[in-house]
Design a protein around this motif. Structure first.
Motif, PDB file in Angstrom:
ATOM      1  N   GLY A 139     -43.367  90.529 -44.565  1.00  0.00           N
ATOM      2  CA  GLY A 139     -44.100  91.317 -45.560  1.00  0.00           C
ATOM      3  C   GLY A 139     -45.375  90.624 -45.994  1.00  0.00           C
ATOM      4  O   GLY A 139     -45.717  89.546 -45.512  1.00  0.00           O
ATOM      5  N   SER A 140     -46.037  91.258 -46.939  1.00  0.00           N
ATOM      6  CA  SER A 140     -47.384  90.798 -47.314  1.00  0.00           C
ATOM      7  C   SER A 140     -47.398  89.376 -47.881  1.00  0.00           C
ATOM      8  O   SER A 140     -48.399  88.679 -47.796  1.00  0.00           O
ATOM      9  N   LEU A 141     -46.272  88.942 -48.445  1.00  0.00           N
ATOM     10  CA  LEU A 141     -46.219  87.581 -48.995  1.00  0.00           C
ATOM     11  C   LEU A 141     -46.412  86.546 -47.885  1.00  0.00           C
ATOM     12  O   LEU A 141     -46.817  85.422 -48.130  1.00  0.00           O
ATOM     13  N   LEU A 155     -36.421  90.951 -46.463  1.00  0.00           N
ATOM     14  CA  LEU A 155     -35.535  90.135 -45.650  1.00  0.00           C
ATOM     15  C   LEU A 155     -35.086  91.003 -44.478  1.00  0.00           C
ATOM     16  O   LEU A 155     -34.332  91.965 -44.640  1.00  0.00           O
ATOM     17  N   MET A 156     -35.613  90.685 -43.299  1.00  0.00           N
ATOM     18  CA  MET A 156     -35.346  91.520 -42.125  1.00  0.00           C
ATOM     19  C   MET A 156     -34.013  91.104 -41.508  1.00  0.00           C
ATOM     20  O   MET A 156     -33.770  89.902 -41.297  1.00  0.00           O
ATOM     21  N   VAL A 157     -33.179  92.104 -41.213  1.00  0.00           N
ATOM     22  CA  VAL A 157     -31.847  91.833 -40.666  1.00  0.00           C
ATOM     23  C   VAL A 157     -31.721  92.581 -39.337  1.00  0.00           C
ATOM     24  O   VAL A 157     -31.366  93.761 -39.307  1.00  0.00           O
ATOM     25  N   LEU A 275     -37.482  99.773 -35.563  1.00  0.00           N
ATOM     26  CA  LEU A 275     -37.005 100.831 -36.456  1.00  0.00           C
ATOM     27  C   LEU A 275     -36.330 100.188 -37.655  1.00  0.00           C
ATOM     28  O   LEU A 275     -35.492  99.296 -37.491  1.00  0.00           O
ATOM     29  N   ILE A 276     -36.708 100.627 -38.851  1.00  0.00           N
ATOM     30  CA  ILE A 276     -36.102 100.025 -40.045  1.00  0.00           C
ATOM     31  C   ILE A 276     -35.286 101.057 -40.818  1.00  0.00           C
ATOM     32  O   ILE A 276     -35.555 102.255 -40.769  1.00  0.00           O
ATOM     33  N   ALA A 277     -34.279 100.517 -41.529  1.00  0.00           N
ATOM     34  CA  ALA A 277     -33.380 101.394 -42.297  1.00  0.00           C
ATOM     35  C   ALA A 277     -33.995 101.660 -43.660  1.00  0.00           C
ATOM     36  O   ALA A 277     -33.533 101.165 -44.679  1.00  0.00           O
ATOM     37  N   PHE A 295     -44.744 100.160 -38.095  1.00  0.00           N
ATOM     38  CA  PHE A 295     -45.964  99.765 -37.380  1.00  0.00           C
ATOM     39  C   PHE A 295     -46.582  98.525 -38.017  1.00  0.00           C
ATOM     40  O   PHE A 295     -47.670  98.117 -37.666  1.00  0.00           O
ATOM     41  N   ARG A 296     -45.890  97.996 -39.024  1.00  0.00           N
ATOM     42  CA  ARG A 296     -46.520  97.004 -39.873  1.00  0.00           C
ATOM     43  C   ARG A 296     -47.089  95.808 -39.098  1.00  0.00           C
ATOM     44  O   ARG A 296     -48.220  95.408 -39.309  1.00  0.00           O
ATOM     45  N   VAL A 297     -46.283  95.251 -38.209  1.00  0.00           N
ATOM     46  CA  VAL A 297     -46.716  94.048 -37.502  1.00  0.00           C
ATOM     47  C   VAL A 297     -47.980  94.352 -36.696  1.00  0.00           C
ATOM     48  O   VAL A 297     -48.985  93.635 -36.780  1.00  0.00           O
TER      49      VAL A 297
HETATM   50  N1  LIG Z   1     -41.805  94.440 -40.347  1.00  0.00           N
HETATM   51  C1  LIG Z   1     -41.845  94.667 -41.652  1.00  0.00           C
HETATM   52  N2  LIG Z   1     -41.796  93.643 -42.528  1.00  0.00           N
HETATM   53  C2  LIG Z   1     -41.853  93.873 -43.848  1.00  0.00           C
HETATM   54  N3  LIG Z   1     -41.947  95.082 -44.404  1.00  0.00           N
HETATM   55  C3  LIG Z   1     -41.992  96.132 -43.602  1.00  0.00           C
HETATM   56  C4  LIG Z   1     -41.955  95.960 -42.193  1.00  0.00           C
HETATM   57  N4  LIG Z   1     -42.051  97.174 -41.664  1.00  0.00           N
HETATM   58  C5  LIG Z   1     -42.146  98.047 -42.666  1.00  0.00           C
HETATM   59  N5  LIG Z   1     -42.087  97.439 -43.837  1.00  0.00           N
HETATM   60  C6  LIG Z   1     -42.188  98.126 -45.121  1.00  0.00           C
HETATM   61  O1  LIG Z   1     -43.481  97.827 -45.619  1.00  0.00           O
HETATM   62  C7  LIG Z   1     -43.436  97.625 -47.014  1.00  0.00           C
HETATM   63  C8  LIG Z   1     -44.065  96.301 -47.377  1.00  0.00           C
HETATM   64  O2  LIG Z   1     -45.335  96.329 -47.006  1.00  0.00           O
HETATM   65  P1  LIG Z   1     -46.274  95.091 -47.242  1.00  0.00           P
HETATM   66  O3  LIG Z   1     -47.213  95.064 -46.141  1.00  0.00           O
HETATM   67  O4  LIG Z   1     -45.471  93.886 -47.564  1.00  0.00           O
HETATM   68  O5  LIG Z   1     -47.160  95.531 -48.417  1.00  0.00           O
HETATM   69  P2  LIG Z   1     -47.007  95.554 -49.947  1.00  0.00           P
HETATM   70  O6  LIG Z   1     -47.571  94.269 -50.405  1.00  0.00           O
HETATM   71  O7  LIG Z   1     -47.843  96.707 -50.344  1.00  0.00           O
HETATM   72  O8  LIG Z   1     -45.574  95.744 -50.254  1.00  0.00           O
HETATM   73  C9  LIG Z   1     -42.021  97.610 -47.427  1.00  0.00           C
HETATM   74  O9  LIG Z   1     -41.799  98.769 -48.175  1.00  0.00           O
HETATM   75  C10 LIG Z   1     -41.213  97.622 -46.159  1.00  0.00           C
HETATM   76  O10 LIG Z   1     -40.134  98.489 -46.295  1.00  0.00           O
END
Ligand SMILES: Nc1ncnc2c1ncn2[C@@H]1O[C@H](COP(=O)(O)OP(=O)(O)O)[C@@H](O)[C@H]1O
Length: 422
Positions: A139-141, A155-157, A275-277, A295-297
């Motif tokens: 995530g963004s952190l 926390l990715m599982v 694919l995420i839950a 698509f985040r990555v």
């Molecule tokens: N691979 C991933 N890792 C982390 N979050 C993800 C991922 N794919 C989708 N997400 C979703 O993206 C969101 C987090 O986005 P992030 O980029 O951390 O931005 P923000 O700082 O706005 O939360 C979460 O709601 C999470 O469910």
């Protein structure tokens, strides 16, 4: 809010905006769609809406002051000054409100890591045969895109699925017809009956149900781990958040600092699709079995790569926009993925992302969002079939559009947000 109300409000806004008379110059008509600092603006609203508003505006009493000679020159000057000051204010906002001090980020990451380590130990001990890959934080952190406060992590599982027993079906090929979501179907039940796969316990109607997977973890994570005890060892206050659409732990790691850790089961399909839950926001029941493609990555990597190529300000622009949305209740519904993709789409057309162009690009981002909201459609830059607005209601689209449209005549208003009380 109906479109009618929307436009009455827009109309009020337009006539009261300090910049609006400036476009009356030769024709005596106001152009409501072009606040003065915007330069040549694309047409932002559909034809019917525009003619309604234009008609109303034509019947307005006009002010003769706007026709004084030389006003164009003055306006050009004002435009330059306003741009300069917006640019300065954006950078100031970035430094003071958007960016999170490194120390705060480090503390939040430490807390997330401690929780992750505890969960790993617990799951290995309690359920040694559950087919999981190693959990990791995301995530963004972790990619320096979190804004305002370091307050959440994922926390990715990753679940391990047997390739011959499960297959994925794109949402557009299903009765739900939602690109960007997938069904995961159990295959070969006749040769490999129920229980051949560990995850058969989460099968609903022949499909792997993300809801049921989350429930399995919820029972474990929220039901059988002694968080108060672990918390006291780690010196945090930890508690599961209920109710929560996903499984979330709240970790108080300082008297005035909380971190929310989302527990996010993940499937990585053979072709690399993640694919995420995370349930579909609307009509969750009808869409209960849908897994969300992430698509985040890829989208974050693309944004970074573009910035690296040209020393650009796309990530800064994204962070400013994220902070604005986080701090303004009317914009909460816009998420990072929508903002990231709007910037990626803009990058296809716009070449100048130098630091000096931040204000121009920020305004262009607002304008682009208004345009996408009007169309009710924001294509994902990495998969154009996916509409990133598909989980917004019509009313939310209207409200977001209206708020951003108003912001076009007072973009600095977006930066005047109250400092939140802890
Ligand atoms: N691979 C991933 N890792 C982390 N979050 C993800 C991922 N794919 C989708 N997400 C979703 O993206 C969101 C987090 O986005 P992030 O980029 O951390 O931005 P923000 O700082 O706005 O939360 C979460 O709601 C999470 O469910």
């Amino acid at each position: 809010m109906t479109y009618f109300v929307l436009f009455v409000q827009m109309y009020d806004r337009t006539i009261s905006a300090p910049t609006s008379p400036t476009k009356m110059q030769q024709t005596g008509k106001r152009s409501w769609e072009e606040p003065v600092w915007m330069g040549s603006s694309p047409r932002v609203l559909n034809h019917d809406m525009k003619s309604t508003v234009s008609r109303s505006l034509q019947s307005l009493p006009t002010s003769s002051r706007s026709f004084e000679p030389g006003v164009g020159d003055i306006l050009l000057l004002m435009r330059a000054r306003m741009r300069l000051s917006l640019q300065e204010r954006l950078w100031e906002f970035y430094q003071t409100r958007v960016n999170i001090p490194a120390e705060e980020q480090a503390m939040a990451r430490r807390a997330a890591l401690d929780i992750c380590a505890e969960l790993r130990v617990f799951l290995h001990a309690k359920l040694p045969d559950m087919p999981l890959r190693e959990m990791y934080l995301s995530g963004s952190l972790y990619d320096d895109l979190q804004v305002v406060t370091a307050d959440h992590a994922q926390l990715m599982v990753p679940l391990i699925l047997e390739k011959n027993l499960w297959s994925s079906i794109p949402g557009e090929d299903t009765i739900m017809n939602v690109p960007g979501f997938w069904l995961v179907r159990r295959e070969n039940l006749e040769y490999f009956p129920r229980s051949s796969s560990y995850w058969d316990r989460c099968m609903v109607g022949g499909y792997l149900s993300p809801k049921s997977v989350l429930e399995v973890f919820e029972k474990l994570v929220a039901g059988s781990i002694n968080w108060p005890a672990i918390g006291s060892v780690l010196d945090y206050v930890i508690r599961p958040v209920v109710p929560s659409e996903t499984l979330t732990l709240e970790v108080q790691y300082e008297t005035d600092r909380k971190l929310y850790v989302d527990f996010l089961p993940l499937l990585v399909m053979e072709d690399g699709t993640s694919l995420i839950a995370k349930p579909h926001r609307l009509s969750a029941e009808r869409n209960e079995n849908l897994w969300r493609q992430s698509f985040r990555v890829a989208e974050t990597a693309r944004l970074r790569a573009l910035d690296q190529e040209d020393g650009g300000c796309r990530c800064t622009c994204l962070k400013v926009a994220k902070a604005v949305c986080k701090l303004s209740p009317a914009l909460h519904r816009l998420n990072s993925s929508q903002l990231t993709n709007t910037i990626l789409l803009l990058s296809e057309k716009e070449g100048d992302w130098t630091q000096e162009a931040l204000a121009d690009r920020f305004l262009q981002l607002l304008r682009a969002l208004v345009g996408h909201l009007e169309a009710g459609r924001l294509p994902c830059a990495l998969g154009p079939k996916v509409n990133l607005f598909c989980e917004l209601t019509e009313q939310e689209v209207d409200e977001l559009g209206y708020t951003l449209y108003c912001a076009l005549s007072d973009p600095e208003g977006l930066l005047r947000t109250e400092v939140e009380q802890p």
